[in-house]
Structure formats: C-alpha cells, structure tokens
Design a protein around this motif. Structure first.
Motif, short mmCIF file in Angstrom:
data_model
loop_
_atom_site.label_atom_id
_atom_site.label_comp_id
_atom_site.label_asym_id
_atom_site.label_seq_id
_atom_site.Cartn_x
_atom_site.Cartn_y
_atom_site.Cartn_z
N THR A 42 -19.50 79.58 12.85
CA THR A 42 -20.51 78.64 12.49
C THR A 42 -19.92 77.45 12.06
O THR A 42 -20.42 76.53 11.58
N ILE A 43 -18.53 77.39 11.56
CA ILE A 43 -18.17 76.21 10.62
C ILE A 43 -17.79 75.40 11.97
O ILE A 43 -16.83 75.83 12.77
N ASP A 44 -18.37 74.21 12.03
CA ASP A 44 -18.12 73.19 12.89
C ASP A 44 -16.80 72.61 13.04
O ASP A 44 -16.53 71.67 12.09
N MET A 45 -15.89 72.92 13.84
CA MET A 45 -14.52 72.21 13.80
C MET A 45 -14.46 71.69 15.20
O MET A 45 -13.29 71.66 15.91
N GLY A 46 -15.31 71.51 15.83
CA GLY A 46 -15.28 71.08 17.48
C GLY A 46 -14.75 69.27 17.37
O GLY A 46 -14.31 68.86 16.01
N LYS A 47 -14.43 69.06 18.44
CA LYS A 47 -13.76 67.66 18.55
C LYS A 47 -14.74 66.49 17.90
O LYS A 47 -14.20 65.65 17.33
N ASP A 48 -16.07 66.76 18.02
CA ASP A 48 -16.70 65.45 17.40
C ASP A 48 -16.52 65.45 15.85
O ASP A 48 -16.48 64.44 15.31
N GLU A 49 -16.70 66.63 15.39
CA GLU A 49 -16.44 66.80 13.87
C GLU A 49 -15.04 66.24 13.21
O GLU A 49 -14.73 65.51 12.51
N SER A 50 -14.05 66.68 14.06
CA SER A 50 -12.48 66.53 14.01
C SER A 50 -12.56 64.73 13.91
O SER A 50 -12.01 64.33 13.20
N LYS A 51 -12.96 64.24 14.97
CA LYS A 51 -13.28 62.70 15.11
C LYS A 51 -13.77 61.94 13.99
O LYS A 51 -13.39 61.00 13.62
N ARG A 52 -15.02 62.74 13.40
CA ARG A 52 -15.66 62.03 12.44
C ARG A 52 -14.73 62.03 11.26
O ARG A 52 -14.67 60.92 10.40
N ARG A 53 -14.43 63.32 11.05
CA ARG A 53 -13.03 63.41 9.97
C ARG A 53 -12.10 62.19 9.98
O ARG A 53 -11.73 61.62 9.01
N ASP A 54 -11.33 62.32 11.08
CA ASP A 54 -10.31 61.36 11.49
C ASP A 54 -10.56 59.72 11.02
O ASP A 54 -9.95 59.10 10.59
N GLY A 55 -11.86 59.75 11.58
CA GLY A 55 -12.51 58.32 11.61
C GLY A 55 -12.54 57.76 10.10
O GLY A 55 -12.36 56.68 9.66
N LEU A 56 -13.02 58.73 9.23
CA LEU A 56 -13.18 58.73 7.77
C LEU A 56 -11.86 58.20 7.03
O LEU A 56 -11.67 57.39 6.32
N ILE A 57 -11.01 58.96 7.39
CA ILE A 57 -9.53 58.92 6.92
C ILE A 57 -8.93 57.52 7.32
O ILE A 57 -8.39 57.02 6.77
N LYS A 58 -9.20 57.11 8.78
CA LYS A 58 -8.48 55.84 9.24
C LYS A 58 -9.14 54.78 8.43
O LYS A 58 -8.45 53.97 7.99
N LYS A 59 -10.42 55.05 8.12
CA LYS A 59 -11.09 53.77 7.67
C LYS A 59 -10.49 53.45 5.96
O LYS A 59 -10.30 52.21 5.64
N SER A 60 -10.24 54.68 5.47
CA SER A 60 -9.78 54.66 3.94
C SER A 60 -8.34 53.98 3.94
O SER A 60 -8.01 53.07 3.08
N PHE A 61 -7.55 54.31 4.96
CA PHE A 61 -6.11 53.73 5.09
C PHE A 61 -6.43 52.32 5.41
O PHE A 61 -5.58 51.42 4.83
N GLU A 62 -7.24 52.09 6.42
CA GLU A 62 -7.46 50.63 6.62
C GLU A 62 -7.69 49.69 5.42
O GLU A 62 -7.51 48.76 5.21
N LEU A 63 -8.81 50.39 4.70
CA LEU A 63 -9.43 49.43 3.51
C LEU A 63 -8.16 49.60 2.46
O LEU A 63 -8.11 48.31 1.85
#
Lengths: 177, 523
Positions: A76-97
C-alpha cells in the motif's frame, strides 16, 4: 605457551568482534550545520558508506512487526512512477533554489516514517567513491523531511512503531526531469 | 448479435458522454423533464387555453421531447453501470448464456424442498444445505457437455473432510457448485473432490487421482466419478446396471468440525461429526462424457478432451505458466489469471525468479492451490502447507506478486531440501521464513526495487550491500554470508513474532543459493 594462547584467543576475538560490525569512520558537518555520522562495515572497506544524521534515534532500532499487520501492508506504500516523479521534482526544485549542481549518482535512501507517511528519519547508502557531498545529502534530507509525505494506507500498519522502506534515488533522473 | 452491438455502441457513446461530464447529461435530462412536464400540462388544459395551431405546435414539441427523453433515458440506463447488463462475476467470460437472476430463482425454488427433507443432526446435510453461494464470484466454463456455471460457496458452519497426511480441507474449498442448463430451467450439482491419498503419496509428480462425489442441491447422492492420474476412469451410479459394470463400490467420507492453528497450515483439533457411505455400481467411463468435472478443476488435465483448455479463455493472453505448477485448484478463472499474471511479471523482473520457475518445473514440483475464504486468522491470509503440499489463499486480494513469489519459494524449498520442509515445521521454521525474506532483500537491492528490508537497521542494509558486492552480484555460496547469517536470523526471529517455530543452527539457505546458482544472474 600461555602468551601464545592469549595471542590466539585475542586474534579470534578480534576477528569475531570485527566481522560485519558497523565502524564509525568520521563525522561530517554540512554548511547548514547538520552533522552526519559516516559508517561502514569493518569487513567491507570498499563497500558503501552509511550517512546518518547524528540526531537519528532509530538507526539501530529493532522494530517488531505486530502480528495483525497484513502481508499486503507494504504494497500500500505508493512508490509508483507518479509519486517518484513528485519526489524527484521536489528535490530538483531545492537544488535549483540553492543553485547547486545535481550530482550524477544513485543513493539508496532508507526511509523511516509515521503511519501517516511523515518522514521521521532518513539515512543514505553512498558508494565510497561517490561525488555526493554532505551538503547534497543535507539538502535532500531537508527537502524530503519538510515537503514529502509518503502515501500509504495507514490502517494496514496498525500497531507499528514506525514504518520503513528502502528505495534507490537516481540523481541523474532528478537532473533530467 | 445486433442487439449486443447496439448496446455496446450505446455504452461507448455513454461512457464518452460520462467522461465529458456526467453532470451535463443529468442537466440535459432534467431540462427535458421540465420541458415535457410543461407540455403535459399544456395538453391537459389545451381546450381551454390554447388555439388549434398552438396545440399542434405543442403536440409536435411534446412528441419530440418525449422521443429525446426516451433516448436519453435509454442512454442513461446503458450508462448507469455497464456491468449491470452482464451477470455479476461473469462479465469477462464472453458468450455466457446464463441469466443470473433466472439461475437464482431456480435455485431458490429447488431449495424450498429443504424444509420437506427429514435431516437429522447426524446427517451432514444439516450443515451442507446451509450454503452461502457467492453469486458475485460466479463464472462460466466450457465443457465437453456444454457450458457450466461455477458458483464458489462456503457453509454457514464449515465442516471439513479428512484428506492426505491427516490434513483437513473445508467442504466449501473441496466442493464445486455447478449449474447446468436444462431446457429453460437449470440443474444444480455439488461436486466434492476427495483425493485418493495412497495414489497421491505414491507418486507426487502424478496428476490428481480420487473420486468426485456428485450430489444434487439438496445433498442427495447422484453419482461418483473416478479419476486416475488426471483422467476419468469410471463412473458410478446408485441405479442398477444397464450395461457392463466394473462392480459395486462404496466410499466412506467422514466430515469433521475443526479449528485452525495459525501459521501451521492445517486445521486442528478436529472433532468427528458425520460420515456418509456412498455406494454405487461402477461403470466404465464414457469418453467425452465427463460432464465437465475435469474442466471444473483447472489443474487436472484430461486425456479425453475434458481438460482445462485455455485456448478460448480470455484470461490467458499470457503464457499459461501456472498449469505447469498446479495439480488441483478450486480457483476462479479470474484468480488463475491473476496468479498467472504475477508469474509473467516475475519473469520480466528478475533472472532469479525465472530460475525459481525453472527450479519448480524441472523438479515437477506441482501442488494444489485452494481458495478458502474460511481461513480465519489474519496470519493465514495465504500460506504454503508442506505437509499437504497445498497453497492456500484467503481471498484474491492476497494473490499479489510478493505473496505469490513467497509461497512458490516455499514450495521450492519443500522440493529442494531432502525430506521436504515438513521436518522444519517447528524447529527450523524461522530459517525457512528468513530464507525467503533474504532472497527478496537481495533481489530488491540488486535490481533497485523499493523494499521493506527484513531488518530495519543500518548494519543489515550494509550487510546486504556487502554480500551482493555493492548490489552487483548474487551470492552463490554460504561462506561469504556465514559470519552474520545466524546473527540476522536471530534478529529476524525477535522482530517477527508472527513467525512460529524456532531457529535451527544447522539449516543454511541452500534453496536460495540453488536458485542463484542455476540462474543467468550475475554472480
């Protein structure tokens, strides 16, 4: 003869105690002042290193899986593509900031979280020759802890002190997002 | 055919409309409803208030509105739920010719006779006639004797049949409720599969042997069908012989009331309740007249054409790998398809899982799979029982990739370890469970899958890294993992109180190494 015997016993004892034991290599502090304990298995000096925030309390906690936790709980832990993308997006944004370049490497992240999906603690398995810095680690940890809630069915984990799982984080994928 | 096409077209149009926005459809509908309400009022009062010209105009508008309203109602009816038009649980079997409501009505009528039956407390029909049919799980199969509908069921109070190695199986999981067409009506049969223990134990690689005891819906004996090595060899009837007979035979079936023991895989303690003696004249089997008893249980292959054919089965677009592993099952077609699909996923995901399959098939390691909703403790949602060589699932929701993999790994352990894993039912049971957990952790680490590591400590994560040489190679011998293996086995025991039994200090994970060694994985 007695000295030889003591020497042999010491050799065996050393072998037994050193085998597979976690050895603290050093402590690294990020520019934000977050300190990390860097450890490795004494039996595997070329293996990955474990970066753990020194404030972590669960690194060696032996959580018991209660009897009524379903075998389907983990799924039931959502580790699908969409969730991974959301996680990766947050990390990318932090690095960019922070205007930090994203390194090309893969780290294995061990998550420990509440039943509501809030991250409690993280630690990171990093290759011994990795170019990932402690500042990168600190930024990833801060982002995930502050901005990333993991989706799961909390009812399935009733009675668990915390929930854990492990997943690779490919930073090259984050960079190319 | 035309009607079906028309309905399908309507459904497609409807679904498109619904996709755009169901609320608009409802709005359109309510708009027309208000409109023809006005029209009706107008017609009623037309003589008093309306001119003839206006009346004609209103009449025209009324008919147009009605026509549009009827069309929209038709559309909405078709859209309401596409599956409403199909039989519950039979939606994915094309061409099924059963009307579920008619079947239910006929069954209800037939069961009114129960009140007339003189059933004493010593008759198993006291329990078996109180069956709960799961109509929503019904499915159809094609048999050499026409189409049949199978309806899974359980009893209000379950009873158990003593089987191989003193293992008890629930009546609900051993029996099939079969519906056949009879003119405009329906016939009902309950086929109970009673395994021939001696033949099964003599040759574990042989196909299923035993008796199918067929009763009517009221529990009256109809006939018995003898099966040997997956083929029908005899039929028995209580009616006198009208041809060549093989003799007169009797079979005693005992029924028990049981409780479950968690995680062990059998039901105990069991208390004797009833016995039924089925006596019949045995006749040679008429080829091709199996009445579908072999088709019912997908695991039994028939030499006379009654076997589980997957040729026209919409569930098998994938290679049918499961039939190489299963000897007997009472799974629905959807369940079989799901487990087969999990195998297909596993084949794609890992060289080690392909090796697991090859390891099972090369050892001819077949087993029985039973769907048994009566499994009560949460621990027994799914398990492999090495004593009876049976895999149990409490529901289809537990037929997930992880669980299917784990249970088939247990089957492999049973085939691999000399003397089977029954010897580790208590001492060594923790080793058996830890081995599969470690197998999963190693695969997850090497393939980069998300995983819930068996032990949540830093040391364990680094140990997995070490024994897989940084996630690049599968370990193939015990030596490199021996220093810490028993340490983590002990921690696994501590952190998994649901795993019964104890640890053995002499049992090493040989089955896992066998799979890794025989695989094409990097090592």
């Amino acid at each position: 003869m007695k000295k030889i015997l003591i020497f042999i016993i010491c050799m065996f004892a050393q072998h037994a105690f050193c085998q597979g034991k976690l050895k603290k290599l050093e402590e690294k502090v990020s520019s934000d002042g977050v300190s990390y304990k860097v450890s490795q298995l004494s039996s595997n000096p070329s293996g990955r290193k474990m970066y753990s925030n020194t404030s972590n309390k669960l690194d060696n906690d032996l959580a018991v899986i209660p009897e009524d936790v379903s075998r389907n709980a983990f799924s039931t832990i959502d580790m699908g593509k969409d969730e991974s993308k959301r996680r990766d997006g947050l990390i990318k944004k932090s690095f960019e900031l922070k205007s930090r370049p994203i390194p090309d490497d893969t780290v294995i992240v061990n998550y420990k979280m509440t039943r509501q999906g809030k991250i409690l603690e993280l630690n990171f398995l990093i290759k011994s020759n990795s170019k990932i810095s402690v500042d990168d680690i600190a930024l990833i940890e801060k982002t995930l802890k502050n901005d990333y809630i993991i989706k799961l069915d909390s009812k399935q984990f009733k009675g668990m002190k915390y929930i854990w799982y492990s997943a690779p984080l490919a930073l090259s994928g984050v960079k190319n997002l | 055919m035309l009607l079906i096409q028309l309905r399908l077209s309507i459904s497609v149009i409807c679904l498109t409309i619904l996709k755009i926005g169901r609320k608009y459809v409802l709005r359109i509908n309510s708009f027309f409803f208000v409109k023809y309400q006005f029209a009706i009022i107008a017609i009623i009062f037309r003589k008093k208030y309306l001119s003839v010209k206006h009346e004609l105009f209103m009449r025209q508008r009324f008919y147009i509105s009605m026509l549009v309203a009827v069309l929209l109602l038709g559309l909405l009816y078709a859209c309401k739920n596409p599956s409403d038009h199909l039989l519950n649980g039979l939606t994915n079997v094309p061409g099924n010719g059963f009307d579920l409501n008619n079947v239910k009505n006929d069954y209800a009528k037939a069961m009114t006779m129960v009140s007339v039956l003189k059933v004493t407390g010593k008759d198993k029909r006291d329990k078996t006639n109180k069956r709960k049919l799961r109509w929503n799980e019904a499915y159809t199969i094609e048999t050499p004797n026409g189409q049949k509908m199978i309806v899974p069921f359980s009893l209000e109070e379950e009873i158990f049949i003593l089987g191989r190695n003193r293992i008890y199986d629930s009546y609900g999981a051993s029996s099939f409720f079969i519906v056949s067409k009879n003119g405009t009506g329906h016939d009902f049969e309950i086929a109970t599969y009673v395994e021939d223990e001696e033949k099964s134990m003599a040759d574990p690689s042989a196909k299923w042997s035993g008796q199918v005891i067929v009763e009517d819906e009221l529990g009256n004996f109809v006939k018995a069908v003898g099966i040997e090595n997956g083929a029908i060899v005899s039929e028995g009837s209580i009616q006198g012989p009208n041809g060549r007979t093989l003799g007169y035979d009797c079979r005693l079936v005992e029924y028990f009331s049981c409780a479950y023991i968690p995680d062990i895989g059998y039901y105990a303690p069991c208390q004797y309740m009833y016995s039924t003696l089925f006596c019949y004249y045995v006749m040679p089997a008429s080829i091709g007249n199996s009445n579908g008893y072999l088709t019912v249980v997908g695991g039994i292959q028939s030499s006379s054409g009654g076997g589980a054919s997957t040729d026209n089965n919409p569930y098998y677009p994938l290679p049918d790998r499961l039939s190489n592993l299963v000897r007997f099952n009472n799974l629905t077609a959807s369940m079989l398809a799901q487990i087969n699909a999990q195998w297909d996923l596993m084949f794609e995901k890992s060289c080690a899982l392909r090796a697991l399959y090859v390891g099972l098939t090369s050892r001819n390691a077949k087993l029985d799979i039973r769907y048994d909703p009566n499994l009560s403790p949460s621990l027994a949602d799914a398990f492999y029982d090495p004593v009876g060589n049976k895999m149990y699932f409490k529901s289809q929701s537990f037929m997930t990739e992880d669980i299917v993999m784990e249970e088939f790994f247990h089957k492999f352990q049973n085939a691999y370890y000399s003397g089977g894993t029954t010897q580790y039912t208590t001492n060594g049971h923790v080793n058996i469970e830890f081995e599969v957990a470690l197998f999963q952790d190693i695969m997850a680490y090497i393939h980069g899958w998300p995983d819930m590591p068996t032990i949540p400590t830093d040391e364990y994560s680094l140990w997995i890294d070490e024994i897989t040489q940084g996630g690049t190679k599968f370990p193939t011998t015990f030596g490199p993992i021996s220093a810490e293996y028993f340490n983590y086995l002990g921690l696994y025991d501590t952190t998994h109180p649901n795993v019964a039994g104890t640890t053995s200090q002499s049992l090493t994970p040989g089955a896992m190494f066998e799979i890794f060694n025989s695989s094409s994985c990097p090592k």
